[in-house]
Design a protein around this motif. Structure first.
Motif, short mmCIF file in Angstrom:
data_model
loop_
_atom_site.label_atom_id
_atom_site.label_comp_id
_atom_site.label_asym_id
_atom_site.label_seq_id
_atom_site.Cartn_x
_atom_site.Cartn_y
_atom_site.Cartn_z
N CYS A 140 0.85 -1.20 0.00
CA CYS A 140 0.00 0.00 0.00
C CYS A 140 0.89 1.26 0.00
O CYS A 140 1.92 1.32 0.68
CB CYS A 140 -0.91 0.00 1.23
SG CYS A 140 -2.12 -1.34 1.25
N SER A 146 -5.88 6.57 -0.47
CA SER A 146 -6.53 5.27 -0.25
C SER A 146 -5.64 4.32 0.57
O SER A 146 -5.88 3.11 0.58
CB SER A 146 -6.88 4.64 -1.59
OG SER A 146 -5.71 4.42 -2.36
N TYR A 147 -4.66 4.88 1.24
CA TYR A 147 -3.75 4.01 2.00
C TYR A 147 -4.49 3.25 3.10
O TYR A 147 -4.31 2.05 3.26
CB TYR A 147 -2.61 4.85 2.59
CG TYR A 147 -1.71 4.07 3.52
CD1 TYR A 147 -0.76 3.18 3.00
CD2 TYR A 147 -1.80 4.21 4.90
CE1 TYR A 147 0.06 2.46 3.84
CE2 TYR A 147 -0.97 3.48 5.75
CZ TYR A 147 -0.05 2.61 5.21
OH TYR A 147 0.78 1.88 6.05
N CYS A 150 -6.54 0.53 1.79
CA CYS A 150 -5.68 -0.56 1.33
C CYS A 150 -5.24 -1.43 2.51
O CYS A 150 -5.23 -2.65 2.42
CB CYS A 150 -4.48 0.01 0.59
SG CYS A 150 -3.32 -1.26 0.00
#
Length: 263
Positions: A140, A146-147, A150
């Motif tokens: 990720c 969007s970490y 993820c």
């Protein structure tokens, strides 16, 4: 009237001499049959006992004892002497609780080996799942918006894999105990532990192996009891101590109609 007889000057009639067999017996002789006295029916003489054998006069004859105190009626005990007569087997000795406990310990060790193998496989799977989760997290991008999603996705995937591994292990343990206890008791009449200490499980009415139905009933009751934090299973295994019939039947034995006896 005659006056010519000097022996009878008064003319009295002379009594005739008694002929033998007419009236009273002469000389103490018994009356002859058919002459004045009614005949008595000959008395039957009871058969005399054979003096070559001892007779118990006035008392009922006792049947010869068989087995020197062992019970003769099927499924019954005599004076709780630890023996029982089982159809098809004859007189057999009921298993003591000491032998049954030893058999249970041996079976526990054998099943424990399978548990250990499964636990090792489970831990290996857990370590592998953790490594996979860490690898997914490392992929990720920490700078990406969007970490977090993820990371959450990677952890969820890892958790799903861990739960699947745990459920597989639980099912495998259940299957092993089922096949080990149920099938061996059903078709052989003894687990490896019972074989080691010389015990077997038989049907009380026939003396045969418990069969699929009897083996399953005998196995499932402790398993149901184990759902209550194991207390129910412990009570089932200790229930032979509560049996006052002398057969040391546990609750699972009574439900299945089985006995545990020595080979």
């Amino acid at each position: 009237m005659s006056f010519g007889d000097p022996n009878n000057p008064y003319g009295q009639p002379q009594s005739q001499p008694q002929q033998p067999g007419y009236g009273y017996p002469q000389g103490g002789q018994p009356p002859q049959p058919g002459y004045g006295y009614p005949q008595q029916a000959p008395q039957s003489v009871p058969p005399q006992p054979d003096y070559g054998q001892q007779q118990n006069y006035g008392y009922p004859q006792q049947q010869p004892q068989q087995g020197y105190g062992y019970p003769q009626a099927a499924g019954t005990l005599q004076a709780n002497n630890g023996y029982i007569n089982v159809p098809g087997l004859g007189t057999v000795e009921i298993a003591s609780m000491g032998r049954r406990f030893a058999a249970r310990v041996i079976d526990g060790l054998i099943i424990g080996v399978f548990y250990g193998v499964l636990m090792a496989i489970g831990f290996a799977g857990l370590i592998g799942a953790a490594d996979d989760a860490q690898a997914a997290v490392d992929k990720c991008d920490a700078t990406s918006a969007s970490y977090q999603s993820c990371v959450d996705s990677a952890m969820a995937e890892s958790t799903g894999g861990f739960l699947a591994a745990m459920m597989t292990a639980i099912f495998a343990i259940f299957l092993i105990t089922l096949l080990y206890e149920w099938l061996l008791i059903s078709f052989v009449g003894a687990t490896l532990g019972k074989m080691a200490v010389g015990l077997r499980v038989v049907k009380e009415r026939t003396g045969g192996t418990p069969g699929v139905g009897g083996g399953f009933i005998r196995w499932i009751l402790p398993q149901v009891g184990s759902l209550l934090c194991g207390i129910g299973a412990l009570l089932v295994y200790l229930s032979p101590f509560f049996d006052n019939s002398g057969k040391t039947q546990g609750w699972h034995d009574r439900a299945a109609g089985t006995l545990v006896v020595k080979k």
